[in-house]
Scaffold this active site. Structure first.
Site, mmCIF file in Angstrom:
data_model
loop_
_atom_site.group_PDB
_atom_site.id
_atom_site.type_symbol
_atom_site.label_atom_id
_atom_site.label_comp_id
_atom_site.label_asym_id
_atom_site.label_seq_id
_atom_site.Cartn_x
_atom_site.Cartn_y
_atom_site.Cartn_z
ATOM 1 N N HIS A 96 46.653 55.889 31.205
ATOM 2 C CA HIS A 96 46.521 54.760 31.254
ATOM 3 C C HIS A 96 45.416 54.618 29.650
ATOM 4 O O HIS A 96 45.306 55.652 28.897
ATOM 5 C CB HIS A 96 46.048 54.270 31.817
ATOM 6 C CG HIS A 96 45.275 53.155 32.655
ATOM 7 N ND1 HIS A 96 44.122 51.971 31.704
ATOM 8 C CD2 HIS A 96 46.218 52.221 33.176
ATOM 9 C CE1 HIS A 96 44.661 50.929 31.997
ATOM 10 N NE2 HIS A 96 45.282 50.804 32.749
ATOM 11 N N GLU A 168 53.248 49.216 30.046
ATOM 12 C CA GLU A 168 51.896 48.580 30.556
ATOM 13 C C GLU A 168 51.699 48.451 28.839
ATOM 14 O O GLU A 168 50.931 48.808 28.120
ATOM 15 C CB GLU A 168 50.634 49.188 30.859
ATOM 16 C CG GLU A 168 50.987 49.971 32.433
ATOM 17 C CD GLU A 168 50.166 49.596 33.415
ATOM 18 O OE1 GLU A 168 48.589 49.824 32.548
ATOM 19 O OE2 GLU A 168 50.540 49.676 34.503
HETATM 20 P P1 PGA Z 1 45.380 44.815 35.385
HETATM 21 O O1 PGA Z 1 45.655 45.925 35.710
HETATM 22 O O2 PGA Z 1 46.341 43.639 36.692
HETATM 23 O O3 PGA Z 1 44.027 44.098 36.065
HETATM 24 O O4 PGA Z 1 45.696 43.765 34.022
HETATM 25 C C1 PGA Z 1 46.671 46.968 35.036
HETATM 26 C C2 PGA Z 1 46.759 48.329 35.098
HETATM 27 O O5 PGA Z 1 45.901 48.516 34.392
HETATM 28 O O6 PGA Z 1 47.385 48.686 35.606
#
Ligand code: PGA
Length: 258
Positions: A96, A168
């Site tokens: 992540h 992401e």
């Molecule tokens: P968020 O997080 O929807 O709070 O931006 C998403 C993630 O980090 O997977």
């Protein structure tokens, strides 16, 4: 046909056992019997066991937000897949952006974690994405291909097909709005192309690619309307069982139509 999937991470927001248990009970009540959409929830480290005891009675899988790069040994402060398996968990979020930046995780370390997960029958949810917002799609494709090459180093096509890729983009994580649906669709297509080039078409057709970064019930319909988007990875805007459940329903409807 790829199974659509929705995951949710609680990050480090719900750290009190009671709050995390209440949330888990809430989503089990709302969508715990859902059969058409695969689901997983990644609670914070301190509440994993408590949540595991609730999820085990449902169809929602247990995941963790991070795992150690080896199964066992002198790794102070880390979390082992051995514990995850014992709690009947089957997903591990790896790489992540918050771990890559705040905890300086390198692609080499991420690759070790993906390999440990695969070897232990845990589905890696590998997060990739560009850090700086750009619409230079050739550049984004090069970047995605490089991340995939490094993070999936020495992993064969059969194993790679078991990985869930979470696209992401850092600039959309923890923000007020998600990346536009058009951008998500474009990049998911490029990621699939990159997988074809690194592996083959069969692997690219099997691998699931989900989008994460400020996902909400409002932006999910358009985001998942493309065939290359196999689901979403939800954060803050799903930290309410009803809102999370509505996202699951939206993905289900969209994929039923497809
Ligand atoms: P968020 O997080 O929807 O709070 O931006 C998403 C993630 O980090 O997977």
């Amino acid at each position: 046909m790829r199974n659509p999937i929705v995951g949710i991470s609680l990050k480090m927001y719900q750290n009190r056992i009671d709050a995390a248990r209440a949330f888990a009970h809430g989503i089990v009540e709302e969508v715990g019997e859902e059969t058409k959409i695969e689901q997983f929830m990644c609670p914070g480290m301190g509440v994993i066991y408590s949540v595991a005891m609730i999820l085990k009675e449902s169809r929602i899988g247990l995941g963790v937000q991070n795992i150690a790069p080896t199964v066992n040994g002198a790794l102070t402060g880390e979390f082992s897949v051995e514990s995850l398996r014992d709690m009947r968990g089957s997903y591990a979020e790896i790489g992540h952006i918050e771990r890559r930046t705040i905890f300086s995780e390198t692609d080499e370390l991420i690759n070790q974690k993906v390999r440990v997960a695969l070897k232990n029958d845990i589905t890696p949810v590998l997060c990739i994405g560009e850090v700086i917002k750009t619409d230079d799609y050739a550049e984004i494709k090069d970047l995605m291909k490089k991340q995939l090459f490094l993070d999936l180093f020495q992993i064969n096509g059969e194993e790679a097909a078991r990985v869930i890729l979470a696209y992401e983009p850092a600039w959309a994580v923890g923000k007020t709005s998600a990346a536009s649906a058009v951008h998500v669709h474009q990049v998911h297509r490029l990621i699939r192309e990159a997988v074809t080039e690194l592996y083959d078409q069969q692997t690219a057709e099997k691998i699931r690619i989900i989008y994460g970064g400020s996902v909400s019930p409002e932006n999910t319909p358009l985001i998942v309307s493309d065939e290359n988007v196999d689901g979403v990875f939800v954060g803050r805007f799903g930290h309410d069982p009803k809102r999370y459940a509505s996202i699951v329903e939206i993905v289900k409807k969209a994929k039923e139509r497809a």
